[in-house]
Write a protein that holds these residues in place. Structure first.
Motif, PDB file in Angstrom:
ATOM      1  N   SER A 181       6.495   3.872  -1.075  1.00 54.33           N
ATOM      2  CA  SER A 181       7.356   3.391  -2.176  1.00 54.33           C
ATOM      3  C   SER A 181       8.809   3.402  -1.765  1.00 54.33           C
ATOM      4  O   SER A 181       9.566   2.499  -2.121  1.00 54.33           O
ATOM      5  CB  SER A 181       7.235   4.200  -3.458  1.00 54.33           C
ATOM      6  N   LEU A 182       9.200   4.416  -1.012  1.00 49.05           N
ATOM      7  CA  LEU A 182      10.603   4.470  -0.572  1.00 49.05           C
ATOM      8  C   LEU A 182      10.952   3.221   0.233  1.00 49.05           C
ATOM      9  O   LEU A 182      11.992   2.594   0.020  1.00 49.05           O
ATOM     10  CB  LEU A 182      10.821   5.737   0.272  1.00 49.05           C
ATOM     11  N   LEU A 183      10.058   2.857   1.172  1.00 46.98           N
ATOM     12  CA  LEU A 183      10.340   1.684   2.007  1.00 46.98           C
ATOM     13  C   LEU A 183      10.351   0.410   1.178  1.00 46.98           C
ATOM     14  O   LEU A 183      11.144  -0.504   1.427  1.00 46.98           O
ATOM     15  CB  LEU A 183       9.298   1.583   3.131  1.00 46.98           C
ATOM     16  N   ALA A 184       9.474   0.365   0.165  1.00 46.74           N
ATOM     17  CA  ALA A 184       9.401  -0.841  -0.670  1.00 46.74           C
ATOM     18  C   ALA A 184      10.642  -0.985  -1.551  1.00 46.74           C
ATOM     19  O   ALA A 184      11.109  -2.089  -1.812  1.00 46.74           O
ATOM     20  CB  ALA A 184       8.136  -0.793  -1.532  1.00 46.74           C
ATOM     21  N   GLU A 185      11.183   0.175  -1.991  1.00 47.69           N
ATOM     22  CA  GLU A 185      12.275   0.123  -2.964  1.00 47.69           C
ATOM     23  C   GLU A 185      13.664   0.167  -2.354  1.00 47.69           C
ATOM     24  O   GLU A 185      14.644  -0.142  -3.018  1.00 47.69           O
ATOM     25  CB  GLU A 185      12.155   1.328  -3.928  1.00 47.69           C
ATOM     26  N   ALA A 186      13.753   0.584  -1.096  1.00 50.61           N
ATOM     27  CA  ALA A 186      15.076   0.821  -0.504  1.00 50.61           C
ATOM     28  C   ALA A 186      15.877  -0.471  -0.400  1.00 50.61           C
ATOM     29  O   ALA A 186      15.347  -1.515  -0.026  1.00 50.61           O
ATOM     30  CB  ALA A 186      14.917   1.455   0.866  1.00 50.61           C
ATOM     31  N   GLY A 187      17.144  -0.357  -0.733  1.00 51.56           N
ATOM     32  CA  GLY A 187      18.028  -1.502  -0.590  1.00 51.56           C
ATOM     33  C   GLY A 187      18.476  -1.642   0.864  1.00 51.56           C
ATOM     34  O   GLY A 187      18.333  -0.712   1.663  1.00 51.56           O
ATOM     35  N   ASP A 188      19.031  -2.825   1.160  1.00 57.27           N
ATOM     36  CA  ASP A 188      19.429  -3.101   2.547  1.00 57.27           C
ATOM     37  C   ASP A 188      20.425  -2.083   3.091  1.00 57.27           C
ATOM     38  O   ASP A 188      20.393  -1.743   4.260  1.00 57.27           O
ATOM     39  CB  ASP A 188      20.059  -4.503   2.637  1.00 57.27           C
ATOM     40  N   CYS A 189      21.316  -1.601   2.225  1.00 59.58           N
ATOM     41  CA  CYS A 189      22.327  -0.695   2.754  1.00 59.58           C
ATOM     42  C   CYS A 189      21.778   0.707   3.004  1.00 59.58           C
ATOM     43  O   CYS A 189      22.254   1.433   3.859  1.00 59.58           O
ATOM     44  CB  CYS A 189      23.578  -0.674   1.893  1.00 59.58           C
ATOM     45  N   GLU A 190      20.710   1.093   2.263  1.00 55.55           N
ATOM     46  CA  GLU A 190      20.135   2.432   2.486  1.00 55.55           C
ATOM     47  C   GLU A 190      19.150   2.428   3.651  1.00 55.55           C
ATOM     48  O   GLU A 190      18.839   3.468   4.222  1.00 55.55           O
ATOM     49  CB  GLU A 190      19.310   2.879   1.264  1.00 55.55           C
ATOM     50  N   LEU A 191      18.593   1.257   3.942  1.00 55.47           N
ATOM     51  CA  LEU A 191      17.462   1.185   4.865  1.00 55.47           C
ATOM     52  C   LEU A 191      17.741   1.750   6.259  1.00 55.47           C
ATOM     53  O   LEU A 191      16.898   2.489   6.787  1.00 55.47           O
ATOM     54  CB  LEU A 191      16.963  -0.268   4.943  1.00 55.47           C
ATOM     55  N   PRO A 192      18.894   1.463   6.871  1.00 55.80           N
ATOM     56  CA  PRO A 192      19.097   2.011   8.223  1.00 55.80           C
ATOM     57  C   PRO A 192      19.002   3.533   8.271  1.00 55.80           C
ATOM     58  O   PRO A 192      18.358   4.077   9.176  1.00 55.80           O
ATOM     59  CB  PRO A 192      20.506   1.529   8.597  1.00 55.80           C
ATOM     60  N   ALA A 193      19.582   4.235   7.289  1.00 60.45           N
ATOM     61  CA  ALA A 193      19.520   5.706   7.285  1.00 60.45           C
ATOM     62  C   ALA A 193      18.084   6.172   7.074  1.00 60.45           C
ATOM     63  O   ALA A 193      17.631   7.153   7.689  1.00 60.45           O
ATOM     64  CB  ALA A 193      20.426   6.261   6.189  1.00 60.45           C
ATOM     65  N   ILE A 194      17.349   5.461   6.225  1.00 65.42           N
ATOM     66  CA  ILE A 194      15.953   5.830   5.948  1.00 65.42           C
ATOM     67  C   ILE A 194      15.100   5.633   7.201  1.00 65.42           C
ATOM     68  O   ILE A 194      14.303   6.494   7.583  1.00 65.42           O
ATOM     69  CB  ILE A 194      15.423   4.983   4.767  1.00 65.42           C
ATOM     70  N   VAL A 195      15.274   4.511   7.832  1.00 69.42           N
ATOM     71  CA  VAL A 195      14.472   4.203   9.030  1.00 69.42           C
ATOM     72  C   VAL A 195      14.777   5.196  10.147  1.00 69.42           C
ATOM     73  O   VAL A 195      13.885   5.615  10.878  1.00 69.42           O
ATOM     74  CB  VAL A 195      14.717   2.740   9.477  1.00 69.42           C
ATOM     75  N   ARG A 196      16.025   5.605  10.222  1.00 65.71           N
ATOM     76  CA  ARG A 196      16.404   6.554  11.275  1.00 65.71           C
ATOM     77  C   ARG A 196      15.639   7.875  11.099  1.00 65.71           C
ATOM     78  O   ARG A 196      15.095   8.429  12.048  1.00 65.71           O
ATOM     79  CB  ARG A 196      17.915   6.809  11.227  1.00 65.71           C
ATOM     80  N   ILE A 197      15.535   8.344   9.869  1.00 64.79           N
ATOM     81  CA  ILE A 197      14.826   9.615   9.635  1.00 64.79           C
ATOM     82  C   ILE A 197      13.311   9.423   9.749  1.00 64.79           C
ATOM     83  O   ILE A 197      12.605  10.270  10.298  1.00 64.79           O
ATOM     84  CB  ILE A 197      15.221  10.204   8.276  1.00 64.79           C
ATOM     85  N   LEU A 198      12.840   8.281   9.268  1.00 61.51           N
ATOM     86  CA  LEU A 198      11.403   7.990   9.395  1.00 61.51           C
ATOM     87  C   LEU A 198      10.993   7.992  10.869  1.00 61.51           C
ATOM     88  O   LEU A 198       9.954   8.541  11.246  1.00 61.51           O
ATOM     89  CB  LEU A 198      11.106   6.624   8.762  1.00 61.51           C
ATOM     90  N   GLU A 199      11.853   7.396  11.678  1.00 59.50           N
ATOM     91  CA  GLU A 199      11.564   7.311  13.112  1.00 59.50           C
ATOM     92  C   GLU A 199      11.529   8.711  13.744  1.00 59.50           C
ATOM     93  O   GLU A 199      10.634   9.029  14.529  1.00 59.50           O
ATOM     94  CB  GLU A 199      12.659   6.471  13.775  1.00 59.50           C
ATOM     95  N   ILE A 200      12.499   9.553  13.386  1.00 61.26           N
ATOM     96  CA  ILE A 200      12.477  10.928  13.900  1.00 61.26           C
ATOM     97  C   ILE A 200      11.175  11.612  13.459  1.00 61.26           C
ATOM     98  O   ILE A 200      10.509  12.286  14.254  1.00 61.26           O
ATOM     99  CB  ILE A 200      13.695  11.744  13.386  1.00 61.26           C
ATOM    100  N   GLY A 201      10.792  11.391  12.207  1.00 56.85           N
ATOM    101  CA  GLY A 201       9.565  12.012  11.685  1.00 56.85           C
ATOM    102  C   GLY A 201       8.328  11.577  12.452  1.00 56.85           C
ATOM    103  O   GLY A 201       7.430  12.387  12.704  1.00 56.85           O
ATOM    104  N   LEU A 202       8.285  10.306  12.838  1.00 52.94           N
ATOM    105  CA  LEU A 202       7.119   9.805  13.578  1.00 52.94           C
ATOM    106  C   LEU A 202       7.100  10.363  14.997  1.00 52.94           C
ATOM    107  O   LEU A 202       6.044  10.751  15.507  1.00 52.94           O
ATOM    108  CB  LEU A 202       7.136   8.268  13.606  1.00 52.94           C
ATOM    109  N   HIS A 203       8.261  10.419  15.629  1.00 50.92           N
ATOM    110  CA  HIS A 203       8.309  10.984  16.995  1.00 50.92           C
ATOM    111  C   HIS A 203       8.043  12.488  16.953  1.00 50.92           C
ATOM    112  O   HIS A 203       7.414  13.032  17.869  1.00 50.92           O
ATOM    113  CB  HIS A 203       9.647  10.653  17.661  1.00 50.92           C
ATOM    114  N   HIS A 204       8.513  13.144  15.911  1.00 52.23           N
ATOM    115  CA  HIS A 204       8.211  14.556  15.710  1.00 52.23           C
ATOM    116  C   HIS A 204       6.692  14.749  15.582  1.00 52.23           C
ATOM    117  O   HIS A 204       6.106  15.639  16.188  1.00 52.23           O
ATOM    118  CB  HIS A 204       8.933  15.029  14.436  1.00 52.23           C
ATOM    119  N   GLU A 205       6.067  13.860  14.818  1.00 54.93           N
ATOM    120  CA  GLU A 205       4.618  13.967  14.639  1.00 54.93           C
ATOM    121  C   GLU A 205       3.882  13.736  15.970  1.00 54.93           C
ATOM    122  O   GLU A 205       2.872  14.397  16.247  1.00 54.93           O
ATOM    123  CB  GLU A 205       4.153  12.959  13.582  1.00 54.93           C
ATOM    124  N   GLN A 206       4.396  12.835  16.788  1.00 55.77           N
ATOM    125  CA  GLN A 206       3.774  12.627  18.104  1.00 55.77           C
ATOM    126  C   GLN A 206       3.840  13.903  18.939  1.00 55.77           C
ATOM    127  O   GLN A 206       2.896  14.243  19.654  1.00 55.77           O
ATOM    128  CB  GLN A 206       4.471  11.491  18.854  1.00 55.77           C
TER     129      GLN A 206
END
Ligand SMILES: [Fe+2]
Length: 371
Positions: free
Chosen positions: A85-110
């Motif tokens: 839902s966060l990805l679906a609802e995020a506005g363009d200006c919030e998205l880069p910060a969200i993606v940055r943390i999501l990416e860290i979370g995925l690499h952390h999970e790896q």
């Protein structure tokens, strides 16, 4: 939920902790109206983030009989839905910060995907009946058994991450280093070579060992790599496929920094610095740089010139561990393939040997005369 030692975490804990990471760093600050799945989980599944609040003692993770596995599965499903839902609802200006943390979370999970396997193997290796995790598991064959050393181009090189794609903060800033003439082994050190070291009293010759390493060898009674067992005169090794005869052609694994260092001294060679390793890997001089075993370097895990930890709890990810540990380069067969790269810096304390850790050697053609 078994925890075989303080450094190894239960599988259930890994699953809940990687989930908590998304909840703590992505959902709480960024998803408006997010309902925390269970407030008490933060205490149980925060690993080491002091800024994120108090936490359960690491050596006691194996005592967490509750929540049970079903609760952890439900926790993950809740968090997954919220991330969607966060990805679906995020506005363009919030998205880069969200993606940055999501990416860290995925690499952390790896990273935790690899730890899941190393920790399960450690628990199974401590079980006298040597349980099989995956009967089909096999260490991939080494690409080469070349015993030659190749010249690493000397002079000034850039090391550290450059370009596009994900990197952890400890891989930068990229910077220049000067390499002396050095020759690096194309192949990893094999079990056959390790047996020669053992046959030549490698584990019984104090002059080969660092003082801390020798003390540990004596207190732990080390006489072979981790997980090796001698049965009826033959060496076997505990693997994810259970107890298997030691494969002479496979790279040695489950050796500590102290053992890698002693082996290098015995061989009349050295461990590479992390910069030498990286330059050689970028020049395609190394066989099996990735995908078999991590390779100890003789480099202490230190910040690169100009490195600064970022503000906030995520700044605790790497920077606060930059003391008393040694860098390993490459990746192992348990590392997700897209997690490996030439600039990647893994790090462990010198005694550690429950990781898939091996080594390759370097040699210096001659000592450079100083002016
Ligand atoms: Fe973690």
């Amino acid at each position: 939920m078994v925890q075989s030692m303080p450094d190894a975490s239960p599988a259930k804990w890994h699953r809940a902790h990687t989930t908590w990471f998304f909840e703590q760093f992505l959902l709480r600050p960024h998803l408006r109206g997010y309902r925390v799945f269970e407030e008490r989980f933060a205490y149980l599944f925060n690993s080491y983030y002091v800024a994120a609040g108090p936490r359960h003692a690491r050596p006691k993770r194996g005592l967490l009989t509750r929540p049970d596995c079903d609760d952890v599965v439900a926790y993950r499903a809740h968090v997954d839905r919220a991330v969607e839902s966060l990805l679906a609802e995020a506005g363009d200006c919030e998205l880069p910060a969200i993606v940055r943390i999501l990416e860290i979370g995925l690499h952390h999970e790896q990273q935790h995907q690899e730890l899941l396997l190393t920790d399960i193997l450690h628990a199974f290796a401590g079980n006298p009946i040597a349980p099989v995790y995956d009967a089909a598991w096999e260490l991939p064959r080494a690409a080469s058994y070349a015993n030659d050393f190749v010249d690493v181009p000397s002079g000034i090189h850039t090391v550290g991450f450059v370009g596009e794609g994900y990197r952890f903060d400890n891989e930068g800033p990229a910077h220049r280093v000067f390499l002396q003439p050095v020759r690096i082994a194309r192949a990893l050190v094999s079990n056959a070579e390790w047996l020669e070291f053992m046959a030549d009293s490698g584990y019984a010759t104090p002059s080969l060992w660092l003082s801390d390493g020798w003390a540990l060898l004596e207190s732990e009674g080390w006489s072979a790599p981790g997980y090796w067992r001698k049965l009826d005169g033959d060496w076997f090794s505990m693997t994810l496929a259970g107890l298997k005869p030691v494969d002479l052609r496979a790279p040695v694994a489950h050796v500590s920094y102290y053992e890698a260092d002693a082996f290098a001294r015995w061989a009349g060679k050295h461990l590479p610095s992390e910069e030498e390793w990286e330059v050689a890997a970028r020049a395609n001089l190394l066989d099996d740089a990735f995908g078999l075993v991590w390779q100890w370097t003789r480099s202490a895990y230190l910040p690169y010139p100009g490195y600064r930890t970022q503000a906030g709890a995520l700044g605790e990810y790497n920077g606060k561990f930059m003391v008393n540990q040694m860098v390993l380069r490459g990746s192992s067969h348990a590392t997700p393939a897209d997690h490996a790269r030439a600039s990647y810096r893994n790090f462990f304390y010198p005694p550690a040997r429950w990781q898939f850790s091996g080594l390759r050697l370097v040699d210096y053609p001659e000592v450079i005369a100083h002016a």
